[in-house]
Write a protein that holds these residues in place. Structure first.
Motif, PDB file in Angstrom:
ATOM      1  N   LYS A  98       0.865  -1.182   0.000  1.00  0.00           N
ATOM      2  CA  LYS A  98       0.000   0.000   0.000  1.00  0.00           C
ATOM      3  C   LYS A  98       0.901   1.232   0.000  1.00  0.00           C
ATOM      4  O   LYS A  98       2.005   1.204   0.562  1.00  0.00           O
ATOM      5  N   TYR A 125      -1.907   5.575   2.849  1.00  0.00           N
ATOM      6  CA  TYR A 125      -2.485   4.953   4.045  1.00  0.00           C
ATOM      7  C   TYR A 125      -1.662   5.409   5.236  1.00  0.00           C
ATOM      8  O   TYR A 125      -0.630   4.823   5.553  1.00  0.00           O
ATOM      9  N   HIS A 138       1.585  -7.232   6.512  1.00  0.00           N
ATOM     10  CA  HIS A 138       0.135  -7.448   6.400  1.00  0.00           C
ATOM     11  C   HIS A 138      -0.205  -8.936   6.308  1.00  0.00           C
ATOM     12  O   HIS A 138      -1.113  -9.423   6.979  1.00  0.00           O
ATOM     13  N   ARG A 174      -2.784 -10.861   8.565  1.00  0.00           N
ATOM     14  CA  ARG A 174      -4.017 -11.311   7.876  1.00  0.00           C
ATOM     15  C   ARG A 174      -4.249 -12.799   8.141  1.00  0.00           C
ATOM     16  O   ARG A 174      -5.388 -13.244   8.273  1.00  0.00           O
ATOM     17  N   LEU A 182     -11.502  -1.254  13.925  1.00  0.00           N
ATOM     18  CA  LEU A 182     -11.625  -1.302  12.463  1.00  0.00           C
ATOM     19  C   LEU A 182     -12.958  -1.925  12.043  1.00  0.00           C
ATOM     20  O   LEU A 182     -13.584  -1.474  11.079  1.00  0.00           O
ATOM     21  N   GLY A 186     -17.130  -1.373   8.950  1.00  0.00           N
ATOM     22  CA  GLY A 186     -18.229  -2.281   8.686  1.00  0.00           C
ATOM     23  C   GLY A 186     -19.633  -1.726   8.841  1.00  0.00           C
ATOM     24  O   GLY A 186     -20.574  -2.320   8.328  1.00  0.00           O
ATOM     25  N   THR A 208     -20.562   1.556   5.868  1.00  0.00           N
ATOM     26  CA  THR A 208     -20.470   0.984   4.514  1.00  0.00           C
ATOM     27  C   THR A 208     -21.684   0.108   4.193  1.00  0.00           C
ATOM     28  O   THR A 208     -22.278   0.233   3.119  1.00  0.00           O
ATOM     29  N   PHE A 243      -7.538   3.734  -3.736  1.00  0.00           N
ATOM     30  CA  PHE A 243      -6.889   2.749  -2.872  1.00  0.00           C
ATOM     31  C   PHE A 243      -5.481   2.490  -3.439  1.00  0.00           C
ATOM     32  O   PHE A 243      -5.231   1.448  -4.047  1.00  0.00           O
ATOM     33  N   ARG A 297      -1.576   1.760  -4.514  1.00  0.00           N
ATOM     34  CA  ARG A 297      -0.476   0.820  -4.270  1.00  0.00           C
ATOM     35  C   ARG A 297       0.784   1.429  -4.882  1.00  0.00           C
ATOM     36  O   ARG A 297       0.703   2.318  -5.747  1.00  0.00           O
ATOM     37  N   PHE A 330     -15.506  -4.452  -2.927  1.00  0.00           N
ATOM     38  CA  PHE A 330     -14.857  -4.799  -1.650  1.00  0.00           C
ATOM     39  C   PHE A 330     -13.340  -4.714  -1.772  1.00  0.00           C
ATOM     40  O   PHE A 330     -12.616  -5.370  -1.031  1.00  0.00           O
ATOM     41  N   GLY A 331     -12.841  -3.904  -2.693  1.00  0.00           N
ATOM     42  CA  GLY A 331     -11.396  -3.814  -2.897  1.00  0.00           C
ATOM     43  C   GLY A 331     -10.952  -4.898  -3.864  1.00  0.00           C
ATOM     44  O   GLY A 331     -11.782  -5.580  -4.490  1.00  0.00           O
ATOM     45  N   CYS A 386     -11.659  -6.774   1.299  1.00  0.00           N
ATOM     46  CA  CYS A 386     -12.408  -6.635   2.545  1.00  0.00           C
ATOM     47  C   CYS A 386     -12.551  -7.980   3.266  1.00  0.00           C
ATOM     48  O   CYS A 386     -12.987  -8.964   2.679  1.00  0.00           O
ATOM     49  N   GLY A 427     -14.565  -8.265   5.804  1.00  0.00           N
ATOM     50  CA  GLY A 427     -15.937  -8.314   6.326  1.00  0.00           C
ATOM     51  C   GLY A 427     -16.987  -8.546   5.252  1.00  0.00           C
ATOM     52  O   GLY A 427     -18.190  -8.418   5.523  1.00  0.00           O
TER      53      GLY A 427
HETATM   54  C1  HEM Z   1     -20.797  -3.014   2.013  1.00  0.00           C
HETATM   55  C2  HEM Z   1     -19.925  -3.068   2.999  1.00  0.00           C
HETATM   56  C3  HEM Z   1     -18.439  -2.938   2.862  1.00  0.00           C
HETATM   57  C4  HEM Z   1     -17.688  -2.399   1.854  1.00  0.00           C
HETATM   58  C5  HEM Z   1     -18.188  -1.765   0.557  1.00  0.00           C
HETATM   59  C6  HEM Z   1     -16.291  -2.546   2.227  1.00  0.00           C
HETATM   60  C7  HEM Z   1     -15.223  -2.134   1.441  1.00  0.00           C
HETATM   61  C8  HEM Z   1     -13.898  -2.394   1.743  1.00  0.00           C
HETATM   62  C9  HEM Z   1     -12.802  -2.084   0.868  1.00  0.00           C
HETATM   63  C10 HEM Z   1     -12.933  -1.398  -0.489  1.00  0.00           C
HETATM   64  C11 HEM Z   1     -11.665  -2.528   1.467  1.00  0.00           C
HETATM   65  C12 HEM Z   1     -10.268  -2.524   0.861  1.00  0.00           C
HETATM   66  C13 HEM Z   1      -9.490  -1.296   1.214  1.00  0.00           C
HETATM   67  C14 HEM Z   1      -8.140  -1.192   0.579  1.00  0.00           C
HETATM   68  O1  HEM Z   1      -7.772  -1.812  -0.420  1.00  0.00           O
HETATM   69  O2  HEM Z   1      -7.413  -0.385   1.113  1.00  0.00           O
HETATM   70  C15 HEM Z   1     -12.039  -3.078   2.753  1.00  0.00           C
HETATM   71  C16 HEM Z   1     -11.136  -3.596   3.676  1.00  0.00           C
HETATM   72  C17 HEM Z   1     -11.515  -4.072   4.910  1.00  0.00           C
HETATM   73  N1  HEM Z   1     -12.801  -4.201   5.389  1.00  0.00           N
HETATM   74 FE1  HEM Z   1     -14.515  -3.766   4.413  1.00  0.00          FE
HETATM   75  N2  HEM Z   1     -16.229  -3.151   3.446  1.00  0.00           N
HETATM   76  C18 HEM Z   1     -17.506  -3.408   3.873  1.00  0.00           C
HETATM   77  C19 HEM Z   1     -17.872  -4.032   5.055  1.00  0.00           C
HETATM   78  C20 HEM Z   1     -17.007  -4.470   6.023  1.00  0.00           C
HETATM   79  C21 HEM Z   1     -17.400  -5.128   7.248  1.00  0.00           C
HETATM   80  C22 HEM Z   1     -18.845  -5.471   7.637  1.00  0.00           C
HETATM   81  C23 HEM Z   1     -16.243  -5.372   7.953  1.00  0.00           C
HETATM   82  C24 HEM Z   1     -16.043  -6.042   9.277  1.00  0.00           C
HETATM   83  C25 HEM Z   1     -16.955  -6.543  10.024  1.00  0.00           C
HETATM   84  C26 HEM Z   1     -15.126  -4.910   7.145  1.00  0.00           C
HETATM   85  C27 HEM Z   1     -13.807  -5.026   7.496  1.00  0.00           C
HETATM   86  C28 HEM Z   1     -12.748  -4.742   6.655  1.00  0.00           C
HETATM   87  C29 HEM Z   1     -11.351  -5.001   7.005  1.00  0.00           C
HETATM   88  C30 HEM Z   1     -10.858  -5.633   8.307  1.00  0.00           C
HETATM   89  C31 HEM Z   1     -10.580  -4.572   5.919  1.00  0.00           C
HETATM   90  C32 HEM Z   1      -9.060  -4.604   5.802  1.00  0.00           C
HETATM   91  C33 HEM Z   1      -8.622  -5.881   5.136  1.00  0.00           C
HETATM   92  C34 HEM Z   1      -7.128  -5.982   4.948  1.00  0.00           C
HETATM   93  O3  HEM Z   1      -6.446  -4.992   4.703  1.00  0.00           O
HETATM   94  O4  HEM Z   1      -6.629  -7.128   5.030  1.00  0.00           O
HETATM   95  N3  HEM Z   1     -15.629  -4.363   5.982  1.00  0.00           N
HETATM   96  N4  HEM Z   1     -13.411  -3.009   2.895  1.00  0.00           N
END
Ligand code: HEM
Length: 517
Positions: free
Chosen positions: A106, A110, A130, A134, A312, A317, A320, A389, A391, A455-456, A462, A464
């Motif tokens: 990243k 960030y 990471h 992870r 986090l 979570g 979003t 996002f 890199r 979701f990335g 993501c 979650g």
């Molecule tokens: C519609 C709902 C959601 C969307 C659109 C979303 C979107 C994203 C995106 C785009 C990323 C990637 C970010 C990056 O590349 O920097 C991300 C990472 C993450 N999200 Fe979500 N998210 C959602 C729901 C959730 C929920 C419900 C949780 C936890 C309960 C969650 C936990 C995380 C975590 C822990 C990461 C980091 C993962 C990592 O770097 O290994 N997200 N999310």
């Protein structure tokens, strides 16, 4: 002596101010020349100001027109744009696998430490660091673990539905007018805190934004957007008194994040007490799975790290998922034909006993393909994080077109809002809400799924996602199957708002009536 007194007499306030001004002008000119003529990305197109200062993107981010401005620029210049002196923005969906390659780090965008001193997965820049963490988080977030939490989601859903009925369906008359937008988010916050620590914050019960948490979170978004976009400045300030005081969130802060941190700390302390006294029972929330998790050497995670990950969960979570719920209702109320096709599917699946009173995640996926397509189409057009996002390009550079290379060290990014509008993958009607596109042809569906960035993308996607989808495969379905929502003014179906790269809907005023299946 005479030389020194000459020098001192020259250093008047006026001359000193002039020298400082000259220094800044010179540094600025030097920077413009360096970025314009010596940068490895000097030949990529984009607006002049974006190529010489990060203030260009910061300005558009604050003005809340970053995505639309960049879409117009892509139409003019093509799929690769220079949007800061050191960053390229790519809108071709098929380049996602290259930008988000397995070992990509990243970028400094960030900013580490902004959500508290201990880093959570989201901000870790180095891919090896990471990957280590992870692997540990993979257990708590594994689908098998999330499935065990489905009953927790169901309890909150039932409570939300009963509250909607009690408050807004007036028997035998017109329904009560209410704004749906905050209610979708109330549900998402209560579910995520139930899954996170086994207790709802209490938004649905109180029907209010508890302690101004959601407002506090929204108020902090413009700063969140700027900190990353102006990262060189942020890093300079971060370790100063100013940075410690204003840029690093702490539980003592009055902000929404501070309140969430206090809530989290209280529940962690309570859980530790319960465990000591043997009262924790068979807890199945994320907090307990983090407490039970072990690293490769069999050691438990530190409390500081558990706190960072649990924070986090709340930050990433709740809003979003609430945004996606709002978006789905918005699109259905503005597309009556889609709404009625969807109801036909849901009603007949219910009548045939394929989905029950509380829809099960697996049943919805299996028996309601059109509904699933509506969820996907909503998040395609209106992703909850229409953000960059970035890199850093790794060793050997990266090919972004035939014979076109980007050098190692350059920042590259995609934005789901733009990628999902790429006509080469999503079709010439990519800017239109049309769920059918996900169901027309097997090959096409595969391609849409492959290049979906909501979701990335890549190894940082993501964690979650399953939790979010579990909510989205139940909440809107229950709401639409049980109630007929009507906008109070069809010309005002809600306002899509993007702050700091995070989106939400406002002003979705409506009434609801009970429906019979
Ligand atoms: C519609 C709902 C959601 C969307 C659109 C979303 C979107 C994203 C995106 C785009 C990323 C990637 C970010 C990056 O590349 O920097 C991300 C990472 C993450 N999200 Fe979500 N998210 C959602 C729901 C959730 C929920 C419900 C949780 C936890 C309960 C969650 C936990 C995380 C975590 C822990 C990461 C980091 C993962 C990592 O770097 O290994 N997200 N999310």
């Amino acid at each position: 002596m005479a030389g020194l007194s000459d020098l001192l007499s020259f250093l008047t306030i006026r001359n000193l101010s002039f020298l400082i001004l000259a220094y800044f002008i010179f540094s600025w000119l030097e920077q413009i020349i360096r970025y314009r003529f010596f940068s490895p990305i000097r030949n990529f197109p984009g607006p002049f100001w974006a190529s010489v200062t990060r203030l260009w993107i910061a300005y558009h981010n604050l003005k809340e027109d970053e995505c639309e401005t960049e879409l117009a620029l892509h139409k003019k210049y093509g799929p690769i744009l220079r949007i800061t002196p050191t960053m390229l923005l790519i809108s071709s969906a098929t380049l996602l696998p290259s930008v988000y390659a397995r070992n990509a780090n990243k970028s400094k965008y960030y900013v580490t430490g902004s959500f508290g001193k201990t880093e959570s997965l989201f901000n870790m820049q180095d891919n090896k660091v990471h990957a280590h963490y992870r692997k540990i988080a993979a257990g708590p977030y594994a689908f098998s673990n999330i499935k065990k939490m489905e009953t927790l989601v169901d309890v909150r859903m039932r409570h939300w539905m009963a509250t909607m009925e009690d408050r807004f369906v007036r028997k035998g008359g017109q329904g009560e007018v209410f704004d749906f937008a905050p209610w979708a988010v109330f549900m998402a916050y209560d579910i995520i805190s139930e899954i996170g620590f086994g207790a709802p914050i209490g938004f649905v019960e109180s029907g209010t934004d508890v302690d101004g948490l959601i407002q506090g979170f929204h108020d902090g978004l413009p700063a969140f957007g700027l900190l990353g976009r102006l990262w060189p400045l942020t890093y300079k300030l971060k370790n100063t008194w100013f940075g410690e005081k204003f840029l690093v969130a702490k539980p003592e802060d009055k902000s929404g994040i501070g309140m969430l941190m206090r809530f989290r700390d209280k529940l962690l302390a309570q859980r530790r007490r319960d465990i000591e006294e043997g009262k924790a029972g068979d807890r199945i929330d994320l907090l307990q799975t983090f407490i039970d998790a072990r690293d490769d050497d069999g050691n438990p995670l530190t409390d500081a790290y558990i706190k960072a990950e649990i924070l986090l969960v709340l930050l990433a979570g709740a809003d979003t998922t609430g945004t996606a719920f709002q978006g789905m209702i918005h699109h259905l109320l503005t597309n009556p034909a889609t709404h009625s096709r969807l109801l036909q599917e849901i009603d007949s699946a219910t009548r045939e006993g394929k989905i029950s009173e509380m829809p099960a995640y697996d049943d919805v996926i299996e028996h309601c393909p059109y509904y699933v397509a509506c969820v996907k189409e909503t998040m395609r057009l209106n992703p909850s994080a229409p953000n960059i996002f970035p890199r850093t390009v790794g060793k050997g550079g990266m090919e972004v077109g035939e014979g076109v290379w980007v050098e190692e060290g350059v920042e590259v990014t995609c934005n789901p809002w733009l990628v999902h509008r790429d006509p080469a993958v999503f079709g010439s009607d990519a800017e239109v809400f049309r769920p059918e596109r996900w169901l027309e042809d097997e090959e096409q569906t595969k391609m849409l799924n492959k290049y979906n960035m909501v979701f990335g993308y890549g190894s940082r996607t993501c964690l979650g996602k399953d939790i979010a989808l579990m909510e989205l495969y139940k909440g809107p379905l229950l709401f639409l199957r049980t109630f007929t929502p009507r906008l109070t003014d069809e010309k005002k179906p809600g306002i899509w708002t993007v702050k700091g790269g995070v989106a939400f809907w406002r002003d979705m005023w409506m009434t609801i009536e009970k429906r019979c299946i």
